[in-house]
Design an enzyme around this catalytic site. Structure first.
Site, PDB file in Angstrom:
ATOM      1  N   HIS A  74      42.976  48.868  44.705  1.00 15.70           N
ATOM      2  CA  HIS A  74      42.534  47.544  45.149  1.00 15.70           C
ATOM      3  C   HIS A  74      43.239  46.993  46.387  1.00 15.70           C
ATOM      4  O   HIS A  74      42.755  46.040  47.002  1.00 15.70           O
ATOM      5  CB  HIS A  74      42.700  46.554  43.988  1.00 15.70           C
ATOM      6  CG  HIS A  74      41.606  45.533  43.908  1.00 15.70           C
ATOM      7  ND1 HIS A  74      40.991  44.986  45.028  1.00 15.70           N
ATOM      8  CD2 HIS A  74      41.001  44.955  42.847  1.00 15.70           C
ATOM      9  CE1 HIS A  74      40.074  44.115  44.642  1.00 15.70           C
ATOM     10  NE2 HIS A  74      40.050  44.078  43.326  1.00 15.70           N
ATOM     11  N   TYR A 134      39.386  32.216  36.191  1.00 17.52           N
ATOM     12  CA  TYR A 134      39.409  32.727  37.573  1.00 17.52           C
ATOM     13  C   TYR A 134      38.108  33.476  37.823  1.00 17.52           C
ATOM     14  O   TYR A 134      37.699  34.295  37.012  1.00 17.52           O
ATOM     15  CB  TYR A 134      40.608  33.669  37.714  1.00 17.52           C
ATOM     16  CG  TYR A 134      40.774  34.361  39.046  1.00 17.52           C
ATOM     17  CD1 TYR A 134      41.736  33.939  39.953  1.00 17.52           C
ATOM     18  CD2 TYR A 134      39.985  35.460  39.401  1.00 17.52           C
ATOM     19  CE1 TYR A 134      41.921  34.584  41.174  1.00 17.52           C
ATOM     20  CE2 TYR A 134      40.150  36.107  40.625  1.00 17.52           C
ATOM     21  CZ  TYR A 134      41.124  35.669  41.504  1.00 17.52           C
ATOM     22  OH  TYR A 134      41.297  36.310  42.707  1.00 17.52           O
ATOM     23  N   SER A 179      36.534  35.619  41.165  1.00 25.12           N
ATOM     24  CA  SER A 179      36.816  35.989  42.551  1.00 25.12           C
ATOM     25  C   SER A 179      35.579  35.788  43.420  1.00 25.12           C
ATOM     26  O   SER A 179      34.446  35.962  42.978  1.00 25.12           O
ATOM     27  CB  SER A 179      37.309  37.431  42.638  1.00 25.12           C
ATOM     28  OG  SER A 179      36.274  38.299  42.268  1.00 25.12           O
ATOM     29  N   THR A 224      39.600  37.426  49.597  1.00 21.53           N
ATOM     30  CA  THR A 224      38.967  36.680  48.505  1.00 21.53           C
ATOM     31  C   THR A 224      39.536  35.269  48.418  1.00 21.53           C
ATOM     32  O   THR A 224      40.612  34.989  48.935  1.00 21.53           O
ATOM     33  CB  THR A 224      39.202  37.356  47.134  1.00 21.53           C
ATOM     34  OG1 THR A 224      40.602  37.423  46.888  1.00 21.53           O
ATOM     35  CG2 THR A 224      38.570  38.729  47.071  1.00 21.53           C
TER      36      THR A 224
END
Length: 556
Positions: free
Chosen positions: A270, A384, A386, A397
């Site tokens: 990532h 949360y 994104s 992001t």
């Protein structure tokens, strides 16, 4: 020996957050996204699909590097900008001015600076802070099967893609190799704590493995061929999110995984990029491999000597390395054993119906998670979601905060006292949630969220040795950043579903997609949370929301 370069990262603090993290990339960072099967069933044969997807990935690489890959556009007003007339008009405007033309109608071409890291790239473990390594000159593919490593060239000396029938022959040769799995599979090391892995990698280099490791790091990408079929969606999630640790190189920018029955997924590291770049790649690869396949199940592999073309990599391991691998395996097995993954497919409606009712599909999905958590736990928690900020140069992001006063009011009304409200009242509450969620999404995409601003101010204070303002020590700030519901969505014609692990020990990792006529939801958790029960609550919540939107009473 000349090595590839590490390009200077522009978004320093965000790269730092990932590259300074010392936890394993497995479960903590790397997600997966599973491809849909090839609509033509016989093309799901492992060898056929592996060949076609490899060739399509290379076609994408060629298009990208030649500068022909058009940027995707984020449309804030699709009625004006997402039209053939606008596209034609913008083609005749000089490129220096075309951005302004797009801006005038609220259309933003998305940043593509992440894309070069898709290929020939690997995250290298270093003490305190890892590095991203890219060597665009390398021409070989890395193939993992049964824990063994193979490389062969997929791009020739002139920069052209090697004939598909030759790639097919080499993959067939690898699939027929009867070598046993190594007693100490090297891949486990990429699942280790990053400092531990950095020390062991240095030991690997000192023990004469520099050439072999460079082949791994610089390969165009990593193709993982698994020797078993997929049993069900839960099995698919476990295989693609973490596997058994032997047949992946978790540090590679992405692993293309293809199982015995042709089930395929991308598992990606990532730090270098986000889902937007990976999904674009998946869309193009899926479309190209299914609509213009390079080989068919009847195609004959080329008559080439694969034993000469394919190199099997051998690694010299001393006792310290063997001990390191054994310890990494032990930790890996314990970590994945504690993870539960499950999914649902809600089939009583999707995007089409929600658009008819003029509500945001994403808002409805998020509302269902709020209701589900309240139903299961009697409270609401920090959530949360994104959101890509690729409308900005080097954008990554921002966070959408879906838990709001509107979702709380609506969830309370549905769960605690539905009889007190008319169907119209409940519909109005859903509309309020939708309107507010859509506003939050637009603000986040346009850089108007607060999370990244606060993150950067904190980063700057710490990097300059300044005392952190009291705000950052506040309990409310800590609670806000302990995201029990961590959610992410990417809807695509190529992707069946995706998934990731929770970001906190007592949290849920929620990957979801709202399709035309159904909603898919893939959820992960550690023992502190009950996934099956949560998914049942999500299903019930969606059922209630769709009932109300269609003017029916909630069935109890």
């Amino acid at each position: 020996m000349k090595r590839g370069k590490e390009k200077q990262e522009k978004a320093g603090p965000w790269f730092d957050m990932y590259l300074r993290a010392r936890e394993s990339v497995v479960l903590n960072f790397n997600p997966f996204m599973a491809f849909n099967p090839d609509p033509n069933a016989e093309y799901n044969d492992q060898l056929t699909r592996a060949t076609n997807m490899t060739v399509s990935a290379l076609r994408f690489l060629k298009t990208l590097r030649a500068g022909y890959l058009e940027p995707e556009v984020f449309h804030l007003n699709p009625a004006k900008s997402d039209t053939e007339m606008f596209k034609k008009l913008i083609r005749f405007v000089p490129s220096s001015l075309s951005w302004y033309g797009a801006y005038m109608v609220n259309a933003y071409p998305l940043d593509m600076s992440q894309y070069f890291r898709l290929f020939n790239s690997t995250r290298l473990p270093k003490f305190n802070r890892d590095e991203l390594f890219t060597d665009e000159k390398a021409k070989h593919l890395l193939v993992l099967r049964n824990g063994n490593f193979y490389v062969f060239n997929v791009i020739d000396g002139d920069g052209n893609i090697v004939k598909p029938s030759e790639i097919q022959a080499h993959l067939k040769y690898i699939l027929s190799d009867s070598s046993p799995a190594p007693a100490f599979p090297l891949s486990y090391l990429t699942s280790e704590n990053r400092d531990v892995w950095a020390v062991l990698r240095q030991k690997l280099l000192d023990n004469g493995n520099e050439e072999a490791l460079h082949k791994v790091d610089s390969a165009v990408f990593c193709l993982c061929l698994d020797d078993f079929p997929i049993k069900d969606l839960e099995h698919l999630s476990h295989v693609m999110l973490h596997g058994d640790g032997t047949n992946r190189w978790y540090d590679k920018s992405f692993n293309l995984i293809i199982t015995k029955d042709g089930t395929s997924a991308i598992h990606f590291e990532h730090s270098w990029g986000d889902g937007v770049a990976v999904v674009r790649f998946q869309n193009e690869v899926f479309k190209d491999s299914t609509q213009a396949p390079a080989v068919s199940p009847q195609s004959q592999p080329a008559a080439v000597d694969s034993s000469q073309a394919v190199q099997k990599l051998d690694f010299n391991l001393n006792d310290a390395l063997k001990t390191g691998i054994a310890k990494a395996k032990e930790q890996f097995d314990a970590a994945v054993k504690s993870l539960t993954l499950d999914s649902i497919q809600f089939e009583k409606g999707g995007k089409e119906l929600l658009k008819q009712k003029k509500v945001s599909p994403d808002a409805v999905a998020q509302l269902s998670f709020q209701m589900a958590f309240l139903r299961q736990n009697g409270q609401t928690v920090a959530t949360y979601e994104s959101c890509s900020t690729a409308a900005f140069k080097h954008g990554r992001t921002e966070t959408i905060r879906p838990a709001s006063i509107y979702t709380k009011k609506c969830s309370d009304a549905f769960l605690r006292e539905p009889s007190k409200y008319s169907i119209e009242d409940l519909q109005r509450m859903i509309m309020e949630c939708s309107k507010y969620h859509s506003q939050l999404t637009k603000e986040a995409a346009m850089g108007q969220g607060f999370d990244r601003h606060l993150f950067t101010l904190r980063y700057l204070a710490m990097s300059k040795g300044m005392p952190l303002p009291d705000f950052y020590q506040d309990q409310a700030y800590a609670q806000l950043n302990h995201n029990i519901l961590s959610t992410s969505t990417l809807t695509s014609p190529a992707v069946q579903f995706g998934g990731f692990a929770p970001v906190v020990p007592n949290g849920f990792g929620v990957g979801y997609a709202v399709h035309d006529n159904w909603v898919g939801c893939n959820v992960s958790a550690y023992p502190a949370r009950n996934v099956k029960e949560f998914l049942q609550c999500v299903h019930q919540s969606l059922e209630d929301i769709f009932c109300v939107l269609e003017g029916k009473h909630i069935s109890k």
